[in-house]
Design a protein around this motif. Sequence first.
Motif, mmCIF file in Angstrom:
data_model
loop_
_atom_site.group_PDB
_atom_site.id
_atom_site.type_symbol
_atom_site.label_atom_id
_atom_site.label_comp_id
_atom_site.label_asym_id
_atom_site.label_seq_id
_atom_site.Cartn_x
_atom_site.Cartn_y
_atom_site.Cartn_z
ATOM 1 N N LEU A 85 1.075 -1.099 -0.178
ATOM 2 C CA LEU A 85 -0.126 -0.102 -0.162
ATOM 3 C C LEU A 85 0.649 0.699 -0.019
ATOM 4 O O LEU A 85 2.165 1.157 0.680
ATOM 5 N N LEU A 87 0.547 5.543 0.637
ATOM 6 C CA LEU A 87 0.314 6.600 0.734
ATOM 7 C C LEU A 87 0.827 7.846 0.755
ATOM 8 O O LEU A 87 2.047 7.838 0.851
ATOM 9 N N ASN A 89 0.927 11.846 1.568
ATOM 10 C CA ASN A 89 0.342 12.165 2.608
ATOM 11 C C ASN A 89 -0.634 11.910 3.449
ATOM 12 O O ASN A 89 -1.650 12.601 3.756
ATOM 13 N N ASP A 90 -0.556 10.186 3.847
ATOM 14 C CA ASP A 90 -2.233 9.461 4.615
ATOM 15 C C ASP A 90 -3.162 9.734 3.895
ATOM 16 O O ASP A 90 -3.856 9.569 4.253
ATOM 17 N N THR A 91 -3.121 9.943 2.352
ATOM 18 C CA THR A 91 -3.657 9.533 1.758
ATOM 19 C C THR A 91 -3.494 8.212 0.711
ATOM 20 O O THR A 91 -2.322 7.912 -0.380
ATOM 21 N N ASP A 92 -4.800 7.646 0.487
ATOM 22 C CA ASP A 92 -4.650 6.763 -0.338
ATOM 23 C C ASP A 92 -3.954 6.812 -1.289
ATOM 24 O O ASP A 92 -4.277 7.685 -1.893
ATOM 25 N N GLU A 94 -3.821 5.632 -4.876
ATOM 26 C CA GLU A 94 -5.765 5.418 -5.474
ATOM 27 C C GLU A 94 -5.849 6.722 -5.790
ATOM 28 O O GLU A 94 -6.512 6.877 -6.849
ATOM 29 N N LEU A 95 -6.081 7.559 -4.623
ATOM 30 C CA LEU A 95 -7.116 8.434 -4.848
ATOM 31 C C LEU A 95 -5.531 9.423 -5.507
ATOM 32 O O LEU A 95 -6.754 10.982 -5.551
ATOM 33 N N GLU A 96 -4.529 10.178 -5.662
ATOM 34 C CA GLU A 96 -3.630 10.443 -5.859
ATOM 35 C C GLU A 96 -3.131 10.800 -6.954
ATOM 36 O O GLU A 96 -2.443 11.318 -8.094
ATOM 37 N N GLY A 97 -3.765 9.785 -8.293
ATOM 38 C CA GLY A 97 -3.162 9.202 -9.479
ATOM 39 C C GLY A 97 -1.955 8.090 -9.221
ATOM 40 O O GLY A 97 -1.430 8.080 -10.312
ATOM 41 N N GLU A 108 5.326 13.302 1.999
ATOM 42 C CA GLU A 108 5.567 12.118 3.123
ATOM 43 C C GLU A 108 4.860 10.946 2.421
ATOM 44 O O GLU A 108 3.369 11.214 2.471
ATOM 45 N N MET B 1 -4.120 16.771 -8.430
ATOM 46 C CA MET B 1 -5.140 16.340 -8.861
ATOM 47 C C MET B 1 -5.945 17.111 -7.083
ATOM 48 O O MET B 1 -5.701 16.767 -6.650
ATOM 49 N N MET B 15 -9.981 10.040 1.869
ATOM 50 C CA MET B 15 -7.932 9.916 2.312
ATOM 51 C C MET B 15 -8.132 7.695 1.736
ATOM 52 O O MET B 15 -7.226 7.438 1.311
#
Lengths: 118, 361
Positions: A85, A87, A89-92, A94-97, A108, B1, B15
């Motif tokens: 997995l 992340l 900046n603490d976000t998955d 898959e949501l950030e491209g 980070e 994005m 998140m």
Amino acid sequence: MESTISIKVEFSGGLELLFDNKRSHELALPAVVPLNNDTKKDVVVAEGQGKPADVAYLIAYLRDHLLQERAELFEEGGTVRPGILVLVNDTDWELEGEGEYALRDGDEIVFISTLHGG
Amino acid sequence: MPPRPCALCAKAKAMIKRPKTGQQICKDCFFYVFETEVHNTITEAKLFKPGDRVAIGASGGKDSTVLAYVMKALNERYNYGLNLFLLSIDEGITGYRDDSLETVKRNQQQYSMPLKILSYEELYGWTMDRIVSQVGRKNNCTFCGVFRRQALDRGAAMLSVDHIVTGHNADDIAETVLMNIMRGDIARLGRCTAICTQGEDTIRRSKPFKYAYEKEIVMYAYFKKLDYFSTECIYSPDAYRGHARVFLKDLEAVRPSAIIDIIHSGEAFEIKEEIKATQKVQQTCTRCGYMSSNALCKACTLLEGLERGMANAGITDRGTKQLRMQDAAGEASPTPDNLRTIPFFELKPTSTTMICLEPTP
């Protein structure tokens, strides 16, 4: 534009074992990198021929410069091995491209292996 | 994005992308849906009744650590009325289990739950370190798996619990379905997707994380900053499962619903009556009283092989036959009187005051 960016990388879930058993790493990456993610230090990117350093470049960089053993447990076909997995900046991621996320100074990035025993 | 808002509350930033549904949700909504799905799994399968004593099989790894946390939270939120215990098995693997047990001891404090540790050394007289020094690294997983299963039941009997819950997640179950198909193990294929199993006289065993994806369990542990241990066992891993695992992860990368789809396929298999009829009837082991499909249970056969220096005795049918042939020919002393055996299995200890728990560190 700054010529390098500083980011923080963290490994957990057992991945740190491939990286000298160190969980946290601070890195300076070139702000602009070759399109083919060539991570050699002396590579010159011609004007208008590069791209901003992204997560795909970071994965290649970690494999080429920080990884101590068994690259196949980390990288596969230009991305992380399935079961790891990521992340941003603490976000998955898959949501950030995913690999195309362009890194920014101070970002980070966390890599967690899910493949180790429960 | 640009940051996307949560698909559920539409307020906070998304998140995580849920592998099961593709939904993009925020941290708080993720905690809520993850916990609620486990609650629904528990209530739909009617796993517990108020007053039940439930042992959580705790290894210190991610799954059992998240399970202990979520079980405690749900027990309080929905008034299940359960008495929760942590039950750990110490296989005796230096540099691996001793470290992970330290994590369990911290969990004991963090979750204020009583902890019982039962060791292979205590129950069988052999640590895994010693077993591996005798049998080598090839078949040691067979010993460990058979011994662990029985040790969990015996530890649970010592705690006089009604029920053991384990951290097996959706990925684990999908893997097991694939392995059983590839091995043609029809009996196990039939029962491996059951959320709750119960032997003749053993304690109920269930898997509240049956539908929980590994990705979500790991994200949950990460966001909640739970304290877990993640090192691979130092002895050779189960190679066959390893292949199934890599294959499953590759499938998941292409289509995340693959995991739940494989579980669904496993559930939908129906075993023909004539196949069922050929399966062995459950009995109790003549030596230790544990459930068994033969006169002697697998753990007793393995232990006898170790004790008599014939480690293969319990691994292959041929090895078992050799052992019995030696017995018949009088070549080896027929099951010596001083042979280490497993204490006789009794379900409920008559006195619950005998329970010996780990002191809180």
